[in-house]
Motif scaffolding. Sequence first.
Motif, PDB file in Angstrom:
ATOM      1  N   ILE A  56      46.840  -2.745  14.939  1.00 27.53           N
ATOM      2  CA  ILE A  56      47.757  -3.474  14.737  1.00 27.53           C
ATOM      3  C   ILE A  56      48.824  -2.973  14.426  1.00 27.53           C
ATOM      4  N   ASP A  57      50.567  -3.597  14.786  1.00 21.52           N
ATOM      5  CA  ASP A  57      51.508  -2.312  15.122  1.00 21.52           C
ATOM      6  C   ASP A  57      52.649  -3.327  13.980  1.00 21.52           C
ATOM      7  N   THR A  58      52.147  -3.763  12.678  1.00 24.72           N
ATOM      8  CA  THR A  58      52.962  -4.439  12.021  1.00 24.72           C
ATOM      9  C   THR A  58      52.362  -4.122  10.436  1.00 24.72           C
ATOM     10  N   PRO A  59      52.805  -4.256   9.546  1.00 28.90           N
ATOM     11  CA  PRO A  59      52.701  -3.930   8.223  1.00 28.90           C
ATOM     12  C   PRO A  59      51.845  -5.317   7.574  1.00 28.90           C
ATOM     13  N   ASP A  60      51.534  -5.630   6.755  1.00 31.95           N
ATOM     14  CA  ASP A  60      50.469  -6.454   5.537  1.00 31.95           C
ATOM     15  C   ASP A  60      51.532  -6.897   4.199  1.00 31.95           C
ATOM     16  N   SER A  61      51.360  -7.542   4.039  1.00 29.44           N
ATOM     17  CA  SER A  61      51.498  -7.633   1.945  1.00 29.44           C
ATOM     18  C   SER A  61      50.557  -9.043   1.827  1.00 29.44           C
ATOM     19  N   GLY A  62      50.431  -8.222   0.264  1.00 30.43           N
ATOM     20  CA  GLY A  62      50.056  -9.467  -0.848  1.00 30.43           C
ATOM     21  C   GLY A  62      50.457  -9.480  -2.080  1.00 30.43           C
ATOM     22  N   VAL A  63      49.837 -10.405  -3.506  1.00 28.22           N
ATOM     23  CA  VAL A  63      50.592 -10.645  -4.216  1.00 28.22           C
ATOM     24  C   VAL A  63      49.766 -10.019  -5.166  1.00 28.22           C
TER      25      VAL A  63
ATOM     26  N   PRO B  86      60.941   4.273   2.484  1.00 29.66           N
ATOM     27  CA  PRO B  86      59.356   3.284   1.694  1.00 29.66           C
ATOM     28  C   PRO B  86      60.439   2.129   1.950  1.00 29.66           C
ATOM     29  N   VAL B  87      61.920   2.040   1.796  1.00 25.93           N
ATOM     30  CA  VAL B  87      62.771   1.459   1.606  1.00 25.93           C
ATOM     31  C   VAL B  87      62.768  -0.014   2.884  1.00 25.93           C
ATOM     32  N   THR B  88      62.241   0.681   3.440  1.00 27.74           N
ATOM     33  CA  THR B  88      62.291   0.080   5.295  1.00 27.74           C
ATOM     34  C   THR B  88      61.614  -1.184   4.751  1.00 27.74           C
ATOM     35  N   GLY B  89      60.345  -0.817   4.133  1.00 28.79           N
ATOM     36  CA  GLY B  89      58.733  -1.500   3.592  1.00 28.79           C
ATOM     37  C   GLY B  89      59.461  -2.963   3.031  1.00 28.79           C
ATOM     38  N   LEU B  90      60.542  -3.175   2.385  1.00 24.93           N
ATOM     39  CA  LEU B  90      61.222  -3.707   1.251  1.00 24.93           C
ATOM     40  C   LEU B  90      61.864  -4.980   2.520  1.00 24.93           C
ATOM     41  N   VAL B  91      62.599  -4.378   3.371  1.00 24.05           N
ATOM     42  CA  VAL B  91      63.377  -5.090   4.166  1.00 24.05           C
ATOM     43  C   VAL B  91      62.219  -5.484   5.021  1.00 24.05           C
ATOM     44  N   TRP B  92      61.123  -4.947   5.861  1.00 20.97           N
ATOM     45  CA  TRP B  92      59.757  -5.852   6.332  1.00 20.97           C
ATOM     46  C   TRP B  92      59.264  -7.044   5.490  1.00 20.97           C
ATOM     47  N   LEU B  93      59.530  -6.782   4.551  1.00 24.30           N
ATOM     48  CA  LEU B  93      58.917  -7.729   3.269  1.00 24.30           C
ATOM     49  C   LEU B  93      59.181  -9.178   2.581  1.00 24.30           C
ATOM     50  N   ALA B  94      60.941  -8.656   2.827  1.00 24.83           N
ATOM     51  CA  ALA B  94      61.605  -9.438   2.608  1.00 24.83           C
ATOM     52  C   ALA B  94      62.093 -10.473   3.826  1.00 24.83           C
ATOM     53  N   ARG B  95      61.899  -9.657   5.116  1.00 20.30           N
ATOM     54  CA  ARG B  95      62.310 -10.964   6.015  1.00 20.30           C
ATOM     55  C   ARG B  95      60.646 -11.971   6.311  1.00 20.30           C
ATOM     56  N   ARG B  96      59.852 -11.265   6.072  1.00 22.47           N
ATOM     57  CA  ARG B  96      58.103 -12.156   6.825  1.00 22.47           C
ATOM     58  C   ARG B  96      58.059 -13.166   5.628  1.00 22.47           C
ATOM     59  N   MET B  97      58.222 -12.953   3.805  1.00 22.07           N
ATOM     60  CA  MET B  97      58.674 -13.259   2.816  1.00 22.07           C
ATOM     61  C   MET B  97      58.824 -15.186   3.604  1.00 22.07           C
TER      62      MET B  97
END
Length: 266
Positions: free
Chosen positions: A75-82, A210-221
């Motif tokens: 894959i070329d993208t992170p994932d997220s969970g709750v 690590p900040v980039t991860g939160l940028v990605w998460l906000a956009r994905r959510m």
Amino acid sequence: MALSDTQVAEAAEALLAAEATREQIGLLSRRYPNMTLDDAYAIQTAQMTRKTRDHAIIGWKIGLTSKVMQDALGIDTPDSGVLYDYMRHDTGAVIPRGHFIAPRVEAEIAFVMKAPLEGDVTHEEVLAATEYVTPALEILDTRIVRKDQETGQARVIVDTVSDNAANAGIVLGAERHDPSALDLRWVGSIVKHNGVVVATGLGAGVLDDPVTGLVWLARRMATYGQRIEAGQVILSGSFIGPIECPSGSRIDADYGAFGSVSLTFD
């Protein structure tokens, strides 16, 4: 989406039962060969709807942030969970025997938010919305088998996302730091398993910052009508590979001046 509402509900119920009984289910990617990433997040959300009847959401985890792990899953993208309230532990916690199926641990940097984040946010907006950062361990567990015994097929991204990105718990350190005062790319940890160094890593292993991860998460959510809320904890992604933790395991993560965090499995 390739799955029907009924199939999404069935998959969610199977995963909830697996968590309750500590008995894994087979690969969803084999049961539903055409399922999509949207289907996987729908299954995750269906579980969230059930769980929030009894538990509060305390945050989110970001996974598959390293190039090595992305390449491993193709894959070329992170994932997220709750993250739910029953998952949270403080440093020094002792996990009872049999509490998880096959736990593993990763070292991360946790962000605790003081303001919400939504949509197309910037690096600077993430820092401004963060109350503090702290050392953290993520406890991983798999309610879905890692590999199908009959075919040898390994789990893929839709299995992982459906299974709440394999999250099972978080352990937070006691230290609190202003993220704006640090270059988080250079915050790292020496991780020991039963007193032996088994992994080292730097924050730069997480999407270069690590900040980039939160940028990605906000956009994905935002694509699913969600947002990061004030007070929530965000696990920004591991900068080491997962460490197997059978009963009797102790994990100590030394972050130097940033702090430390530890965990024992009884």
